[in-house]
Design a protein around this motif. Sequence first.
Motif, PDB file in Angstrom:
ATOM      1  N   SER A   7     -26.221 -27.702  -7.186  1.00 13.30           N
ATOM      2  CA  SER A   7     -25.475 -26.927  -8.096  1.00 13.30           C
ATOM      3  C   SER A   7     -26.550 -26.262  -9.119  1.00 13.30           C
ATOM      4  CB  SER A   7     -24.516 -27.753  -8.943  1.00 13.30           C
ATOM      5  OG  SER A   7     -25.046 -28.787  -9.575  1.00 13.30           O
ATOM      6  N   PHE A  10     -26.004 -20.963 -14.372  1.00 20.52           N
ATOM      7  CA  PHE A  10     -26.708 -19.508 -15.032  1.00 20.52           C
ATOM      8  C   PHE A  10     -26.031 -19.624 -16.506  1.00 20.52           C
ATOM      9  CE2 PHE A  10     -26.603 -18.543 -10.493  1.00 20.52           C
ATOM     10  CZ  PHE A  10     -27.817 -18.255 -10.227  1.00 20.52           C
ATOM     11  N   ASN A  15     -22.838 -14.645 -21.532  1.00 22.59           N
ATOM     12  CA  ASN A  15     -21.940 -14.873 -20.296  1.00 22.59           C
ATOM     13  C   ASN A  15     -21.253 -13.860 -19.731  1.00 22.59           C
ATOM     14  OD1 ASN A  15     -19.665 -17.087 -18.660  1.00 22.59           O
ATOM     15  ND2 ASN A  15     -21.527 -16.557 -17.753  1.00 22.59           N
ATOM     16  N   SER A  19     -25.997 -13.373 -16.305  1.00 22.49           N
ATOM     17  CA  SER A  19     -25.532 -14.742 -15.640  1.00 22.49           C
ATOM     18  C   SER A  19     -24.311 -14.625 -14.879  1.00 22.49           C
ATOM     19  CB  SER A  19     -25.381 -15.888 -16.812  1.00 22.49           C
ATOM     20  OG  SER A  19     -24.101 -15.456 -17.912  1.00 22.49           O
ATOM     21  N   GLN A  20     -23.416 -13.537 -15.195  1.00 21.67           N
ATOM     22  CA  GLN A  20     -22.308 -13.429 -14.261  1.00 21.67           C
ATOM     23  C   GLN A  20     -22.843 -12.808 -12.767  1.00 21.67           C
ATOM     24  OE1 GLN A  20     -19.357 -14.295 -14.181  1.00 21.67           O
ATOM     25  NE2 GLN A  20     -18.771 -14.785 -16.353  1.00 21.67           N
ATOM     26  N   ALA A  23     -24.522 -15.487 -10.666  1.00 27.90           N
ATOM     27  CA  ALA A  23     -23.422 -16.179 -10.268  1.00 27.90           C
ATOM     28  C   ALA A  23     -22.786 -15.647  -8.922  1.00 27.90           C
ATOM     29  CB  ALA A  23     -22.421 -16.631 -11.345  1.00 27.90           C
ATOM     30  N   ARG A  27     -23.013 -16.978  -5.411  1.00 25.81           N
ATOM     31  CA  ARG A  27     -21.641 -16.949  -4.251  1.00 25.81           C
ATOM     32  C   ARG A  27     -21.683 -16.422  -3.091  1.00 25.81           C
ATOM     33  NH1 ARG A  27     -19.138 -17.676  -9.529  1.00 25.81           N
ATOM     34  NH2 ARG A  27     -18.895 -15.535  -9.729  1.00 25.81           N
ATOM     35  N   VAL A  36     -21.935 -23.229  -7.978  1.00 23.24           N
ATOM     36  CA  VAL A  36     -22.120 -21.975  -8.913  1.00 23.24           C
ATOM     37  C   VAL A  36     -21.353 -22.281 -10.136  1.00 23.24           C
ATOM     38  CG1 VAL A  36     -22.362 -19.520  -9.144  1.00 23.24           C
ATOM     39  CG2 VAL A  36     -22.575 -20.545  -6.879  1.00 23.24           C
ATOM     40  N   ARG A  37     -22.172 -22.216 -11.357  1.00 24.96           N
ATOM     41  CA  ARG A  37     -21.617 -22.184 -12.671  1.00 24.96           C
ATOM     42  C   ARG A  37     -22.270 -21.079 -13.399  1.00 24.96           C
ATOM     43  NH1 ARG A  37     -22.603 -27.641 -11.593  1.00 24.96           N
ATOM     44  NH2 ARG A  37     -20.771 -28.921 -11.312  1.00 24.96           N
ATOM     45  N   SER A  38     -21.384 -20.622 -14.314  1.00 24.20           N
ATOM     46  CA  SER A  38     -22.207 -19.585 -15.492  1.00 24.20           C
ATOM     47  C   SER A  38     -21.513 -19.851 -16.672  1.00 24.20           C
ATOM     48  CB  SER A  38     -22.051 -18.332 -14.941  1.00 24.20           C
ATOM     49  OG  SER A  38     -20.908 -17.811 -14.916  1.00 24.20           O
ATOM     50  N   GLU A  65     -14.071 -12.608 -13.178  1.00 21.00           N
ATOM     51  CA  GLU A  65     -14.725 -13.589 -13.830  1.00 21.00           C
ATOM     52  C   GLU A  65     -14.433 -13.450 -15.431  1.00 21.00           C
ATOM     53  OE1 GLU A  65     -16.468 -16.219 -12.533  1.00 21.00           O
ATOM     54  OE2 GLU A  65     -15.866 -15.384 -10.324  1.00 21.00           O
ATOM     55  N   SER A  78     -25.293 -30.128 -13.337  1.00 24.31           N
ATOM     56  CA  SER A  78     -25.994 -29.198 -12.485  1.00 24.31           C
ATOM     57  C   SER A  78     -27.367 -29.669 -12.180  1.00 24.31           C
ATOM     58  CB  SER A  78     -26.020 -27.544 -13.282  1.00 24.31           C
ATOM     59  OG  SER A  78     -24.709 -27.253 -13.581  1.00 24.31           O
TER      60      SER A  78
END
Length: 134
Positions: A7, A10, A15, A19-20, A23, A27, A36-38, A65, A78
């Motif tokens: 995992s 970002f 955000n 980072s988006q 991500a 993905r 995946v996380r942001s 998002e 993560s």
Amino acid sequence: MTQSKPSVLFVCVHNAGRSQMAAGFLRHLGGGSIEVRSAGSMPADSINPVAVEAMLELGIDISDEAPKVLTADAARASDVVITMGCGDACPFFPGKRYEDWKLADPAGQGIDAVRPIRDEIQARVATLIGELLG
């Protein structure tokens, strides 16, 4: 016994852009093999429309998002935490892999300025996928 997938989190301040985009690339390019996380230390109200436009040029839609606040739980959950200019606002947990990607901030920039940022993020994400899934 199945191995859990790696995992990645970002993190940038708002955000809404870097980072988006990262991500979105992870993905898309990771094909579901990486979680995946942001998040942001001070999330914006909405995602940067120019970041959305830049990603759409490559066929990746991040328009659904929304900026999320960075939580200690997200960082703790993560394996890899990638920061993008959030400085001391990012929590640090022992045993995690941390990377700080020095990237220009797309906030307030036009599409011509955001494309090279997007392309650098894409290259870094591709390298990261190779390292994690090697």
